[in-house]
Design an enzyme around this catalytic site. Structure first.
Site, PDB file in Angstrom:
ATOM      1  CE1 TYR A 296      -3.499   2.940   0.753  1.00 39.03           C
ATOM      2  CE2 TYR A 296      -2.025   3.297   2.519  1.00 39.03           C
ATOM      3  CZ  TYR A 296      -2.998   3.697   1.753  1.00 39.03           C
ATOM      4  OH  TYR A 296      -3.740   4.707   2.009  1.00 39.03           O
TER       5      TYR A 296
ATOM      6  CE1 TYR B 220      -4.372   7.009  11.654  1.00 38.45           C
ATOM      7  CE2 TYR B 220      -2.709   8.247  10.430  1.00 38.45           C
ATOM      8  CZ  TYR B 220      -3.053   7.023  10.734  1.00 38.45           C
ATOM      9  OH  TYR B 220      -2.613   5.896  10.231  1.00 38.45           O
TER      10      TYR B 220
ATOM     11  N   GLY C 285     -14.788   0.492  11.116  1.00 45.89           N
ATOM     12  CA  GLY C 285     -14.582   1.276  12.013  1.00 45.89           C
ATOM     13  C   GLY C 285     -13.408   0.534  12.758  1.00 45.89           C
TER      14      GLY C 285
END
Length: 158
Positions: A26, A132, A96
């Site tokens: 990724y 974040y 989540g």
């Protein structure tokens, strides 16, 4: 769908290794992955663990992880938790699990009397930065990471 976050156990080592490889893909850093699975296991599950891992699962299937360790703040006079890696597989994003991993890390920091929870994020990773920040994290713009590795580490260590 049932989601859980739990501490990793030695039987999770192949899953942890694969999730690390998935994260490297990724981040376009697969060429940087050099770990040996047995050595990784020794440092996470051996007699003197250097890191801990949380596993995020959905319906019993490992979909993400957080690898972390303690650091120390001299200014605070207390330990902290440094999150080295956080990764959730693409098919499980938005469910989540990432938030659950970070919440569990924050709970551990509080339980262990830590002053802070810190991590790094790649500057191009806008979705993660936004995520974040939505949780209350702030960017430490005035700080830069320094690294010594490979031959430079060997030379410095002589």
């Amino acid at each position: 769908m049932t989601s859980t976050v739990r501490p990793a156990v030695p039987a999770d080592l192949p899953l942890i290794a694969q999730l690390i490889r998935d994260l490297a893909d990724y981040e376009k850093l697969s060429h940087e992955v050099r770990f040996d699975e047995a050595t990784l296991g020794e440092h996470v599950f051996g007699p003197r663990p250097m890191a801990e891992v949380l596993i995020a699962e959905q319906d019993g299937q490992g979909q993400g992880f957080a690898l972390f360790f303690h650091n120390f703040s001299t200014f605070e006079g207390k330990p902290g938790i440094y999150l080295e890696d956080l990764y959730v597989r693409p098919q499980a994003r938005g469910t989540g699990l990432g938030k659950a991993l970070l919440q569990r890390l924050a709970a551990l920091a509080v339980e262990r009397g830590c002053a802070r929870l810190e991590w790094s994020v790649l500057d191009w990773n806008a979705p993660s930065i936004a995520f974040y920040r939505s949780l209350g994290a702030r960017m430490m713009d005035e700080w830069r990471i320094m690294r010594v590795d490979g031959a430079a580490l060997q030379q410095m260590g002589q």
